[in-house]
Design an enzyme around this catalytic site. Sequence first.
Site, PDB file in Angstrom:
ATOM      1  N   GLY A 124       0.766  -1.226  -0.085  1.00  0.00           N
ATOM      2  CA  GLY A 124       0.208  -0.036  -0.150  1.00  0.00           C
ATOM      3  C   GLY A 124       0.861   1.308   0.244  1.00  0.00           C
ATOM      4  O   GLY A 124       2.083   1.204  -0.461  1.00  0.00           O
ATOM      5  N   CYS A 125       0.441   2.290   0.631  1.00  0.00           N
ATOM      6  CA  CYS A 125       1.261   3.538   0.686  1.00  0.00           C
ATOM      7  C   CYS A 125       2.421   3.507   1.482  1.00  0.00           C
ATOM      8  O   CYS A 125       2.569   2.906   2.381  1.00  0.00           O
ATOM      9  CB  CYS A 125       0.402   4.731   1.372  1.00  0.00           C
ATOM     10  N   PHE A 126       3.427   3.705   0.513  1.00  0.00           N
ATOM     11  CA  PHE A 126       4.840   3.639   1.396  1.00  0.00           C
ATOM     12  C   PHE A 126       5.114   4.439   2.570  1.00  0.00           C
ATOM     13  O   PHE A 126       5.959   4.059   3.045  1.00  0.00           O
ATOM     14  CB  PHE A 126       5.984   3.607   0.124  1.00  0.00           C
ATOM     15  N   TRP A 127       4.362   5.457   2.711  1.00  0.00           N
ATOM     16  CA  TRP A 127       4.624   6.197   3.756  1.00  0.00           C
ATOM     17  C   TRP A 127       4.299   5.135   5.180  1.00  0.00           C
ATOM     18  O   TRP A 127       5.267   5.450   6.028  1.00  0.00           O
ATOM     19  CB  TRP A 127       3.498   7.112   4.002  1.00  0.00           C
ATOM     20  N   CYS A 128       3.491   4.398   4.943  1.00  0.00           N
ATOM     21  CA  CYS A 128       2.987   3.396   6.153  1.00  0.00           C
ATOM     22  C   CYS A 128       4.040   2.430   6.512  1.00  0.00           C
ATOM     23  O   CYS A 128       3.965   1.722   7.364  1.00  0.00           O
ATOM     24  CB  CYS A 128       1.544   2.992   6.216  1.00  0.00           C
TER      25      CYS A 128
END
EC number: 1.8.4.11
Length: 169
Positions: free
Chosen positions: A9-13
Amino acid sequence: MERAIFAGGCFWCMVQPFEEQAGILSVRSGYTGGHVPNPSYEQVCSKTTGHTEAVEIIFDPSLISYSDLVELYWAQTDPTDAFGQFEDRGDNYRPVIYYTDERQREIAERSKQSLQASGRFDQPIVTSIEPAEPFYLAEDYHQGFYQKNPQRYAQSSAIRHQFLEEHWQ
């Protein structure tokens, strides 16, 4: 040193859980698995490049094993959702374990089979296991996002964290 690449998913997480582990030398956000060289965030978000958002992890295998990283990866994702992760939808957010050699592939496949057999989830484990492709570093503002933007990170990761608490704690 070894390299691992995970899309969840979102790489930030996906950065913080790995950065907190002993033996991790770096965790970088980027794009992989597509057909456009050196794509931008905007291009990847357009869903026309074939890339997934991913993290590249450089680690010391004498301090943390690839198997440990795979287990940590599972606990950051919903492995039953092939079409994105949590509020982030589409192929650019699909869950993938990218292997860099045959040993990593075997470890990932065994781990996936073990997770399926565990009965933790009622649905099939659909996370892909694919050969690593070129990894393109994301723009600077994406690197260490959770540290630079803690409030926005908390908002964007709330649904993920709720799922993780319900299914992995």
